[in-house]
Design a protein around this motif. Structure first.
Motif, PDB file in Angstrom:
ATOM      1  N   GLU A   8      -7.175   0.042  -8.321  1.00 55.06           N
ATOM      2  CA  GLU A   8      -6.424  -1.119  -7.224  1.00 55.06           C
ATOM      3  C   GLU A   8      -6.420  -0.320  -6.061  1.00 55.06           C
ATOM      4  OE1 GLU A   8      -3.497  -3.717  -8.357  1.00 55.06           O
ATOM      5  OE2 GLU A   8      -3.766  -3.322 -10.491  1.00 55.06           O
ATOM      6  N   GLY A   9      -7.407   0.506  -5.704  1.00 53.48           N
ATOM      7  CA  GLY A   9      -7.191   0.903  -4.176  1.00 53.48           C
ATOM      8  C   GLY A   9      -7.093   2.399  -4.290  1.00 53.48           C
ATOM      9  N   ASN A  15       0.678  -0.998   0.191  1.00 56.77           N
ATOM     10  CA  ASN A  15      -0.066  -0.137   0.066  1.00 56.77           C
ATOM     11  C   ASN A  15       0.765   1.146   0.011  1.00 56.77           C
ATOM     12  OD1 ASN A  15      -2.286  -1.867   0.024  1.00 56.77           O
ATOM     13  ND2 ASN A  15      -2.579  -1.187   2.277  1.00 56.77           N
ATOM     14  N   SER A  16       1.984   1.218   0.582  1.00 54.44           N
ATOM     15  CA  SER A  16       2.899   2.350   0.586  1.00 54.44           C
ATOM     16  C   SER A  16       3.136   2.529  -0.761  1.00 54.44           C
ATOM     17  CB  SER A  16       3.893   2.187   1.568  1.00 54.44           C
ATOM     18  OG  SER A  16       3.576   2.151   2.823  1.00 54.44           O
ATOM     19  N   LEU A  50      -5.940   3.604   0.925  1.00 50.03           N
ATOM     20  CA  LEU A  50      -4.788   2.924   1.342  1.00 50.03           C
ATOM     21  C   LEU A  50      -3.809   3.614   2.381  1.00 50.03           C
ATOM     22  CD1 LEU A  50      -3.548   1.706  -2.329  1.00 50.03           C
ATOM     23  CD2 LEU A  50      -4.917   0.528  -0.594  1.00 50.03           C
ATOM     24  N   TYR A  51      -3.783   4.986   2.140  1.00 52.01           N
ATOM     25  CA  TYR A  51      -3.021   5.621   3.556  1.00 52.01           C
ATOM     26  C   TYR A  51      -3.763   5.365   4.551  1.00 52.01           C
ATOM     27  CZ  TYR A  51      -0.178   8.279   0.049  1.00 52.01           C
ATOM     28  OH  TYR A  51       0.633   8.710  -0.832  1.00 52.01           O
ATOM     29  N   GLN A  52      -5.366   5.192   4.840  1.00 50.14           N
ATOM     30  CA  GLN A  52      -5.725   4.957   5.818  1.00 50.14           C
ATOM     31  C   GLN A  52      -5.451   3.491   6.398  1.00 50.14           C
ATOM     32  OE1 GLN A  52     -10.032   5.142   5.986  1.00 50.14           O
ATOM     33  NE2 GLN A  52     -10.358   3.790   7.435  1.00 50.14           N
ATOM     34  N   ARG A  83       0.035   8.995   5.005  1.00 42.72           N
ATOM     35  CA  ARG A  83       0.890   9.576   4.145  1.00 42.72           C
ATOM     36  C   ARG A  83       2.245   9.704   4.376  1.00 42.72           C
ATOM     37  NH1 ARG A  83      -3.803  13.487   3.100  1.00 42.72           N
ATOM     38  NH2 ARG A  83      -4.731  13.198   1.058  1.00 42.72           N
ATOM     39  N   ALA A  84       2.264  10.101   5.810  1.00 42.91           N
ATOM     40  CA  ALA A  84       3.834  10.132   6.306  1.00 42.91           C
ATOM     41  C   ALA A  84       4.386   8.933   6.404  1.00 42.91           C
ATOM     42  CB  ALA A  84       3.798  10.953   7.615  1.00 42.91           C
TER      43      ALA A  84
END
Length: 508
Positions: free
Chosen positions: A377-378, A331-332, A383-385, A442-443
């Motif tokens: 694809e997300g 996800n990252s 994805l960040y969540q 995000r971070a």
């Protein structure tokens, strides 16, 4: 197919020669024999162009050696995607759909009969395959899909009925990997997910509508009515259950996004550098302006980080590795690098100026073609969540609430965390509101990306590029964490219309 045939198809060449020949063919097709700008600004792709692309068997990089492919070596597949995306991002996505969302799932979960047939047709007949998951009423909420399947004991086959949309290669693919939930005798749908390989030549898929997609003109998308019968031997077999198999398929695909992004980002970087060196503004080269240098430095950083992600996936994710549990890394990579793809395209547009705001210019095309990557694809917000939720879950399990203390001991951030001893030195509330989860994600996604960049730097990759990228990443992470720590949370006004017209307050 014997070895001699494989050699005649250029499949058994060493990877350097294979990519060199492929790159030369792409350059010939897109630059010498056609006008690249006009061709890619027109919907579809001339059949002869696709035919000649596939004649070089780029998809053989996704096919195992025992089926006469190149061996399904991850680094080779990523390199092929990178070579493709430098010339054409939509074409690279086409190759990615075929490889990561069809051929690799078949290789890992298909029965022998299906694998032999599929791989042979891809190599000999230049077939293509796609994946159908999304439904009109169930996009990100894929587990609630309404497409159902029933087993027919007499025919030893599965009956599958439903409605799918936004499947890349709609109307083109020779094979489809279609997802569905089992329907019981009462018509109720089960919780698990099944994957089925459908041969389009058997019929049963009606294209109800072709979408006029904003970008990615090369790929057809649409709405598909499904009413098919699939032999039992063409159902994928999960090691445990269908949901974990779907996670493995999606995570593996997200982990391979750098194959597409690295070539695209290199093209954006090269185009920007060439333009800025040639363009004169105020009597001097555009390249000499400080603000321009900042944009160019960011472009180089994006390319370097994407290269680091390619290195990570190429060295850590062989075809045989199950990626169902690699959610944070997958996800990252997907969210950060697709943000970078669009930011890079926006920067090129800004540097080029007015002429870039044309669909038949590389900057204009890049902007609209890269944007969907942040959604499909997300969605990146989701994805960040999920990144934050996964990290918080691990922190709860380890009974650690200090973010820095946890991240310095986490394998995906252990070296990068040392750059943020003060920034990350705070207690995390395990029950964060959604917007805070997204901000934190995000971070964290960039922290993971920084770790990968540091690892690439250890290999001897251009040290100045690495150093520059670390500076950009540190600035991004510090800025995002500052926003995360802020208690300012604007709300939404439902009935905003009252007293919101400025004109009524103008005094005559």
């Amino acid at each position: 197919m014997d070895l001699n045939v494989a050699q005649s198809l250029n499949i058994k060449k060493d990877i350097t020669s294979f990519l060199s020949d492929y790159k030369q063919k792409l350059s010939e097709l897109f630059n010498e024999r056609n006008d690249e700008d006009e061709m890619l600004a027109t919907r579809g792709l001339p059949p002869y162009v696709l035919r000649e692309v596939l004649e070089h068997n780029p998809l053989s990089t996704f096919i195992p050696d025992e089926y006469n492919g190149r061996g399904a070596i991850t680094s080779e597949a990523l390199s092929m995607l990178e070579t493709t995306s430098y010339q054409s991002l939509p074409l690279s996505l086409m190759m990615g759909i075929n490889g990561a969302l069809f051929l690799q799932p078949v290789a890992n979960y298909g029965e022998e009969e299906a694998k032999k047939n599929v791989f042979q047709r891809f190599l000999k007949k230049k077939n293509m395959g796609g994946l159908m998951i999304t439904e009109p009423d169930f996009g990100s909420d894929a587990l609630r899909m309404q497409t159902g399947y029933r087993y027919n004991e007499e025919s030893d086959s599965y009956k599958i009925e439903g409605l799918k949309h936004w499947a890349g290669l709609t109307g083109w693919a020779d094979f489809w990997l279609i997802t569905a939930r089992e329907t019981d005798k009462n018509g109720e749908l089960g919780r698990d997910i099944g994957f089925f390989i459908h041969d389009s030549s058997n019929g049963g898929i009606e294209v109800l509508e072709y979408y006029k997609n904003l970008g990615l003109y090369m790929l057809p998308y649409g709405k598909n009515q499904i009413n098919i019968d699939v032999p039992a031997s063409y159902k994928l077999n999960p090691s445990r259950n269908g949901i974990l198999m779907m996670l493995d398929i999606l995570h593996r695909s997200r982990l391979q996004f750098p194959g597409m992004s690295t070539g695209h980002l290199k093209r954006m970087m090269d185009e920007a550098l060439a333009h800025c060196k040639e363009r004169l503004v105020g009597g001097q080269s555009l390249f000499n302006y400080d603000q321009v240098k900042e944009r160019l430095a960011q472009l180089q950083s994006y390319f370097t980080v994407s290269s680091a992600m390619s290195f990570f996936t190429g060295t850590n994710v062989p075809l045989t590795k199950n990626t169902a549990r690699m959610d944070v890394a997958a996800n990252s990579i997907k969210s950060v690098v697709t943000d970078y793809m669009h930011e890079a395209s926006q920067s090129l547009m800004q540097l080029v100026g007015a002429k870039g705001y044309r669909l038949d210019h590389i900057a204009g095309r890049a902007m609209v073609d890269s944007r969907p990557f942040q959604i499909f694809e997300g969605s990146n917000d989701i994805l960040y969540q999920q990144i934050s939720e996964s990290v918080l879950k691990m922190m709860r399990k380890s009974k650690e609430s200090n973010l820095y203390q946890f991240m310095k001991g986490y394998s995906l951030t252990e070296n990068a965390a040392g750059y943020f001893k003060d920034t990350l030195n705070f207690e995390v509330d395990y029950k964060l509101p959604q917007r805070k989860l997204v901000q934190l994600g995000r971070a964290l996604g960039r922290l993971v990306s920084m770790e990968m960049t540091l690892k690439l730097g250890d290999t001897g990759f251009n040290s100045k590029m690495i150093s520059n990228s670390l500076k950009v990443l540190r600035s991004e992470i510090n800025s995002i964490v500052s926003t995360y720590k802020s208690n300012e949370q604007p709300d939404v006004l439902d009935g905003y219309g009252d007293d919101s017209s400025w004109l009524k307050f103008v005094k005559a």
